[in-house]
Motif scaffolding. Structure first.
Motif, PDB file in Angstrom:
ATOM      1  N   ARG A   1       0.597  -1.704   0.214  1.00 54.78           N
ATOM      2  CA  ARG A   1      -0.096  -0.138   0.101  1.00 54.78           C
ATOM      3  C   ARG A   1       0.971   1.567  -0.092  1.00 54.78           C
ATOM      4  O   ARG A   1       2.281   1.105   0.739  1.00 54.78           O
ATOM      5  N   PHE A   2       0.365   2.014  -0.961  1.00 58.03           N
ATOM      6  CA  PHE A   2       1.288   3.726  -0.794  1.00 58.03           C
ATOM      7  C   PHE A   2       0.220   4.594  -0.549  1.00 58.03           C
ATOM      8  O   PHE A   2      -1.160   4.622  -0.984  1.00 58.03           O
ATOM      9  N   GLU A   3       1.265   6.185   0.084  1.00 54.60           N
ATOM     10  CA  GLU A   3      -0.131   7.138  -0.064  1.00 54.60           C
ATOM     11  C   GLU A   3       0.346   8.334  -0.180  1.00 54.60           C
ATOM     12  O   GLU A   3       1.227   8.057  -1.582  1.00 54.60           O
ATOM     13  N   PRO A   4      -1.033   8.732  -0.927  1.00 59.56           N
ATOM     14  CA  PRO A   4      -0.835   9.522  -2.407  1.00 59.56           C
ATOM     15  C   PRO A   4       0.441  10.917  -2.127  1.00 59.56           C
ATOM     16  O   PRO A   4       0.684  11.790  -2.805  1.00 59.56           O
ATOM     17  N   ASP A   5       0.265  11.279  -0.779  1.00 63.24           N
ATOM     18  CA  ASP A   5       1.321  12.851  -0.464  1.00 63.24           C
ATOM     19  C   ASP A   5       2.633  11.604  -0.317  1.00 63.24           C
ATOM     20  O   ASP A   5       3.585  12.762   0.841  1.00 63.24           O
ATOM     21  N   ASP A   6       3.153  10.623  -0.006  1.00 63.05           N
ATOM     22  CA  ASP A   6       4.586   9.393  -0.311  1.00 63.05           C
ATOM     23  C   ASP A   6       5.437  10.245  -1.426  1.00 63.05           C
ATOM     24  O   ASP A   6       5.366   9.785  -2.779  1.00 63.05           O
ATOM     25  N   PRO A   7       6.579  11.021  -1.547  1.00 67.17           N
ATOM     26  CA  PRO A   7       7.080  11.574  -2.659  1.00 67.17           C
ATOM     27  C   PRO A   7       8.240  10.031  -2.970  1.00 67.17           C
ATOM     28  O   PRO A   7       8.197  10.387  -3.308  1.00 67.17           O
ATOM     29  N   THR A   8       8.241   8.798  -2.197  1.00 63.75           N
ATOM     30  CA  THR A   8       9.095   8.322  -2.266  1.00 63.75           C
ATOM     31  C   THR A   8       8.147   7.033  -3.188  1.00 63.75           C
ATOM     32  O   THR A   8       8.675   6.282  -2.813  1.00 63.75           O
ATOM     33  N   ALA A   9       6.642   7.213  -2.871  1.00 62.22           N
ATOM     34  CA  ALA A   9       5.856   6.555  -3.033  1.00 62.22           C
ATOM     35  C   ALA A   9       5.806   5.303  -5.005  1.00 62.22           C
ATOM     36  O   ALA A   9       6.683   4.460  -4.758  1.00 62.22           O
ATOM     37  N   LEU A  10       6.452   6.280  -5.476  1.00 56.18           N
ATOM     38  CA  LEU A  10       6.653   5.880  -7.353  1.00 56.18           C
ATOM     39  C   LEU A  10       8.219   4.890  -7.337  1.00 56.18           C
ATOM     40  O   LEU A  10       8.406   3.539  -7.810  1.00 56.18           O
ATOM     41  N   GLN A  11       8.592   5.642  -5.938  1.00 57.98           N
ATOM     42  CA  GLN A  11      10.174   4.810  -5.968  1.00 57.98           C
ATOM     43  C   GLN A  11       9.791   3.272  -4.712  1.00 57.98           C
ATOM     44  O   GLN A  11      10.807   2.427  -6.333  1.00 57.98           O
ATOM     45  N   GLY A  12       9.065   3.797  -4.184  1.00 53.28           N
ATOM     46  CA  GLY A  12       8.477   1.865  -3.530  1.00 53.28           C
ATOM     47  C   GLY A  12       8.224   1.371  -4.501  1.00 53.28           C
ATOM     48  O   GLY A  12       7.916  -0.192  -4.628  1.00 53.28           O
ATOM     49  N   VAL A  13       6.769   1.414  -5.240  1.00 51.79           N
ATOM     50  CA  VAL A  13       6.539   0.885  -7.166  1.00 51.79           C
ATOM     51  C   VAL A  13       7.459   0.086  -7.398  1.00 51.79           C
ATOM     52  O   VAL A  13       7.545  -1.149  -7.911  1.00 51.79           O
ATOM     53  N   ARG A  14       8.550   0.926  -8.086  1.00 53.88           N
ATOM     54  CA  ARG A  14       9.581  -0.104  -8.884  1.00 53.88           C
ATOM     55  C   ARG A  14       9.993  -0.859  -8.260  1.00 53.88           C
ATOM     56  O   ARG A  14      10.144  -1.968  -8.946  1.00 53.88           O
ATOM     57  N   GLN A  15      11.053  -0.907  -6.952  1.00 57.04           N
ATOM     58  CA  GLN A  15      11.597  -1.240  -6.126  1.00 57.04           C
ATOM     59  C   GLN A  15      10.040  -2.896  -5.793  1.00 57.04           C
ATOM     60  O   GLN A  15      10.381  -3.710  -6.343  1.00 57.04           O
ATOM     61  N   LEU A  16       9.016  -3.497  -5.431  1.00 61.29           N
ATOM     62  CA  LEU A  16       8.397  -3.676  -5.432  1.00 61.29           C
ATOM     63  C   LEU A  16       8.171  -5.010  -6.629  1.00 61.29           C
ATOM     64  O   LEU A  16       8.621  -5.877  -6.423  1.00 61.29           O
ATOM     65  N   VAL A  17       8.342  -4.282  -7.824  1.00 55.46           N
ATOM     66  CA  VAL A  17       7.521  -4.933  -9.564  1.00 55.46           C
ATOM     67  C   VAL A  17       9.319  -4.982  -9.550  1.00 55.46           C
ATOM     68  O   VAL A  17       9.399  -6.721  -9.760  1.00 55.46           O
ATOM     69  N   LYS A  18      10.925  -4.422  -9.576  1.00 54.25           N
ATOM     70  CA  LYS A  18      11.838  -5.043  -9.783  1.00 54.25           C
ATOM     71  C   LYS A  18      11.768  -6.188  -8.778  1.00 54.25           C
ATOM     72  O   LYS A  18      12.588  -7.420  -9.888  1.00 54.25           O
ATOM     73  N   GLU A  19      11.845  -6.155  -7.790  1.00 52.37           N
ATOM     74  CA  GLU A  19      12.144  -7.568  -7.379  1.00 52.37           C
ATOM     75  C   GLU A  19      11.340  -8.768  -7.490  1.00 52.37           C
ATOM     76  O   GLU A  19      11.329  -9.487  -6.607  1.00 52.37           O
TER      77      GLU A  19
END
Length: 178
Positions: free
Chosen positions: A21-39
């Motif tokens: 789960r990601f929060e819309p106001d988290d500036p690192t959210a897309l970085q987390g999405v990339r990491q989740l899918v890459k791993e």
């Protein structure tokens, strides 16, 4: 950012399942999405470039158009094409469009259509959420690799009005400009 939930060890059907789960106001959210899918891709020995781009496009749409917390899920079943789901708390449906030459946006779903085997959306108007799902391309026989509908329990979908709206496994084609 939370730790991804991974329960692939619970089933002989599930090859890999990760959700975060990601929060819309988290500036690192897309970085987390990339990491989740890459791993996730690395865990099943799949090239991650296109899946990461697809997930980021879907997550960006959730950020831009829903503005709610959103969940990114990566699913890989044995003998099936893997898929990525992005769930948000908006019931506004995706609106693919053709971008003009000088438009700064509007090319996301054209890109997703090109990079995936198929994509669709599921809507739950009762609990007020939608899921946009993109089935990744694969190297094995795709006739045995159809998307298994896991996004919503049976009986909770309502068909939206209008001939141009697609749901479930119907591929959404973006018209090509001449």
């Amino acid at each position: 950012m939370q730790t991804p939930f991974d329960h692939a060890h619970l089933s002989t059907t599930i090859r890999l399942f990760r959700s975060e789960r990601f929060e819309p106001d988290d500036p690192t959210a897309l970085q987390g999405v990339r990491q989740l899918v890459k791993e996730s891709c690395q865990a099943i020995k799949l090239d991650f470039d296109d899946p990461v781009l697809i997930a980021c496009e879907l997550a960006t749409n959730a950020l831009r158009h829903a503005g709610t917390p959103y969940r990114v899920t990566f699913v890989a079943l044995w003998n099936r094409l893997p898929w990525i789901e992005v769930m948000d708390r908006s019931t506004d449906l995706p609106k693919p469009r053709l971008a003009g030459t000088y438009d700064t946006g509007g090319r996301g779903f054209e890109l997703i259509t090109e990079l995936t085997a198929s994509w669709h959306w599921d809507l739950n108007p009762v609990d007020r959420y939608k899921i946009v799902c993109a089935t990744l391309k694969g190297d094995f026989d795709e006739s045995g690799g159809q998307h298994v509908h896991t996004a919503l329990p049976a009986g909770q979908l309502s068909a939206p009005p209008g001939p141009d709206r697609r749901r479930r496994t119907l591929p959404v084609a973006v018209p090509r400009s001449a």
